[in-house]
Design an enzyme around this catalytic site. Structure first.
Site, PDB file in Angstrom:
ATOM      1  CG  MET B  21      45.183  34.149  42.240  1.00  0.00           C
ATOM      2  SD  MET B  21      46.716  34.096  43.215  1.00  0.00           S
ATOM      3  CE  MET B  21      47.664  35.392  42.396  1.00  0.00           C
ATOM      4  CG  HIS B 135      39.865  38.041  41.625  1.00  0.00           C
ATOM      5  ND1 HIS B 135      40.988  38.130  40.832  1.00  0.00           N
ATOM      6  CD2 HIS B 135      39.640  36.726  41.807  1.00  0.00           C
ATOM      7  CE1 HIS B 135      41.416  36.914  40.536  1.00  0.00           C
ATOM      8  NE2 HIS B 135      40.609  36.037  41.114  1.00  0.00           N
ATOM      9  CG  HIS B 136      45.835  40.903  43.092  1.00  0.00           C
ATOM     10  ND1 HIS B 136      46.190  42.008  42.345  1.00  0.00           N
ATOM     11  CD2 HIS B 136      46.746  40.817  44.086  1.00  0.00           C
ATOM     12  CE1 HIS B 136      47.293  42.536  42.868  1.00  0.00           C
ATOM     13  NE2 HIS B 136      47.632  41.846  43.926  1.00  0.00           N
ATOM     14  CB  ALA B 137      41.566  39.915  38.041  1.00  0.00           C
ATOM     15  CG  LEU B 138      37.622  43.276  39.842  1.00  0.00           C
ATOM     16  CD1 LEU B 138      36.422  43.205  40.784  1.00  0.00           C
ATOM     17  CD2 LEU B 138      37.251  44.115  38.629  1.00  0.00           C
TER      18      LEU B 138
END
Lengths: 452, 452
Positions: B21, B135-138
């Site tokens: 992701m 990362h897409h969480a970041l």
């Protein structure tokens, strides 16, 4: 689906952010004289065309009910494991070692089979490099060396099937089964035993205290109490520096003949000298001499079976200034250790090692043991191929082991013989040991001292 | 230490072996005319000299009591994040895309801050390439684009501090806080809501059934029931293929003027034509037309604040053979979708999207929902820089988004404008969609059809 052996599990448990548990190798190869400009591209295409992997290269980890198993990777993709790269200009060995340091610092992806293979172009001298890494839970250093040798040939005419596409030889390839033990394996096994079977703890502790008593009654042999504190023995970070160099076996043997010492003695003397110079320059040389853990073959005949590999603790006498005097002191230290093992059975040796390594192992497995320093540095000599090897027509000019460092052991010196040379691979935590690559110059100096 | 927002967590939860992701970007840059042979080496040294990272580039994941937190990485090592590599010969765009495909397939190491930056030498035409992943969480795609723009300049004279060394702008950089939403963010959030707060499920389900009723009563708008099954919508593997190409904005606009269509209409028509040709060649073209999910700005004025980004479902009419007829049908489909949103509040839009995406999201979050296909492919248009940009003196000639594919969505088409061009980045599961790169030729063909 196969459960992991306790030893294999240990390498997974030991793995942390700052402590990846894979071993590696770097090879330098000279393309054949008639190689066209697309030589490596063709080799790369040939490698990539082997899209199926054999055991253990097709195994990935899976957890079931909390326990790890090896399962066959049904989505194996060679693109995730084989890469063809080039060095940026100017393509010196310096750039190569920097790249290998980076690649070796990175964790293997646990979602996939735990290995990677890099074909590296762009060295200014026209050679190509191969860097490969594989998790220690899959193979140990000796098995990795054997596999590497099987993927090469003694003549330049052959095309070599990549190592991952070769059907396994049971002995070297099946994870979890009995196989030759390297240093780390044995320590890992001891630690695994300790960590997993608490009931064995009293036995091992008893062995340990026997060892302590023996050390007290006989001041001549190196025990856990003789390793001084040093900057080599700190907590490490995940940053790695790799350095490598070849020395002529004949040079080292000649230095040995001059001083009536074995090749191994001279190697240890080179390391002792290098560490002395390096630590002195940093103002970090301990008063007491550094000790080293040295895996050593105890084979009493020439049979190939029944490896008896043991770890001896050899004093490096970094406290002695005179190189020849230092060499002789090291010789005596090695002989004392070897003598002890000559009188022991295989079982006794394993027991002894479990005891000697206990503080070291317990630190890892439980964090509960006192932080005794069993030794300062590991110096490992892996037997390598006797003849020149070729890889897809390219002559292998050098092959260097890229090993593991762990908390408390920020430097590892591993070497292997290859044809008429001894190939040193030094791996260290870059932050704990600044400018570690200077050790290469100091190793050369350590040899030159004995030649003078 | 900061807990992760539900949305950020969603990207970690969605991450699997076959489904990394992270988002990425590829830039192509032309070194300045007076650049010496050591130009990239100097740039690399300058980059590497920035050994400290600012948020979010200094954050790594840590689990406490089962919940993930962002913590500052005290052992941050730029060597783990910045790499200077070269392409092997012949160094064509083909080798570059193969390398980017490999790099984009690999998971980021969760033990370290979740980003990597590659400076790539060795293109035969003398250009350099930059591939970065985060990362897409970041960050989401729009924030990533903004960060990239901040790390460049509009004149060739400036030296550009690397993106990781720039102090954060609160709005774009602090994970977990409100920020512009890309497609994946919104879906992730909806799925996160569903997965995490079971009590919201009845509401969302009610919305979903409203949507279903609406679809039945009005056959003109694209709903979850209109997406046919296709090879685009299968389980994916972890293998990626990346393909990229630029088209002149003026060419696309001219084609639009000719047919009284917007730039977006023509882009969708190109995609519809390309997918039709590609699937037809494979013998996999469904009878019913493919539908696409298209993030679209709904801003009603030119103010910069209060982004109103919504996802519309646009029919691509891959069933229609005539290109112009297809374009007009697509236009009507887009207009219908847009009209619906014009009459809705922001809250209603989010509600509506949660409902429309529910089967899609539920599949991910719970595995429990029926496997309805909400749409066949995502086509995302991220606004890019209007002017030519420079990076450390090198003119950026192309910049391509490298996005994410997920189970059931084996192809993602993301594009961004840049100066006078539209830059297409196509990412796909290489095993699900063979020879995906042929879509580039078919996209060109799709534009040429409308120019003819």
């Amino acid at each position: 689906m196969k459960p992991l052996s306790p030893q294999d599990q240990m390498f997974l448990l030991l793995e942390r952010r700052n402590q990846p548990m894979h071993v590696g190798g770097l090879q330098l190869a000279r393309p054949p004289k008639d190689a066209g400009p697309d030589y490596t591209q063709k080799v790369a295409d040939f490698m990539r065309s082997h899209t199926k992997a054999c055991a253990p290269f097709n195994l990935r980890l899976e957890r079931k009910l909390g326990a790890p198993f090896w399962v066959e990777d049904e989505e194996f993709d060679i693109e995730s494991h084989f890469r063809h790269l080039a060095l940026p200009k100017p393509g010196r060995i310096r750039e190569l070692l920097a790249l290998v340091s980076q690649l070796h610092s990175a964790h293997l992806d646990r979602a996939k089979p735990l290995w990677e293979f890099y074909l590296i172009d762009g060295l200014e001298d026209g050679r190509i490099a191969i860097y490969s890494k594989i998790h220690h839970a899959l193979v140990d250093g000796i098995a990795a060396m054997r596999m590497m040798m099987r993927a090469t040939s003694e003549t330049p005419e052959e095309q070599n099937i990549p190592v991952w596409a070769m059907p396994p030889r049971k002995r070297e390839l099946v994870p979890g089964e009995d196989r030759p033990r390297s240093f780390i394996s044995v320590v890992g096994e001891a630690a695994g035993m300790l960590g997993q079977q608490a009931k064995t703890l009293p036995n091992v502790t008893r062995e340990l205290y026997r060892s302590i008593r023996a050390a007290r009654s006989n001041p001549d042999y190196v025990s856990v109490f003789q390793a001084p504190k040093s900057i080599l023995n700190q907590r490490i970070t995940g940053s790695r520096r790799f350095a490598a160099q070849s020395w002529s076996l004949e040079r080292i043997r000649a230095a040995g003949r001059k001083h009536d010492a074995t090749l191994n003695d001279v190697v240890l003397a080179m390391c002792g000298s290098a560490l002395r110079s390096y630590l002195k320059e940093l103002g970090e040389l301990p008063d007491k001499p550094l000790t080293s853990m040295v895996p050593m073959s105890l084979r009493r005949d020439d049979s190939d079976s029944g490896n008896q590999v043991a770890m001896i603790l050899a004093n490096l006498y970094t406290s002695i200034e005179d190189p020849v005097e230092r060499l002789h002191a090291i010789q005596r230290s090695v002989q004392t250790s070897k003598d002890r093992f000559q009188n022991m059975s295989q079982a006794e040796i394993v027991n002894y090692m479990a005891a000697t390594m206990a503080p070291f192992s317990l630190n890892y497995a439980t964090g509960a043991a006192p932080r005794w320093q069993a030794f300062n540095v590991t110096i490992s000599n892996v037997p390598g191929p006797k003849n020149k090897l070729y890889w897809n027509g390219a002559e292998l000019e050098g092959m260097y082991p890229v090993s593991i460092v762990i908390d408390g052991q920020a430097l590892n010196i591993t070497l292997n013989s290859y044809a008429d040379k001894l190939e040193f691979g030094l791996i260290a935590c870059r932050r704990t040991l600044p400018h570690m690559q200077r050790l290469l110059d100091y190793l050369e100096q350590g040899l030159a001292e004995l030649e003078a």
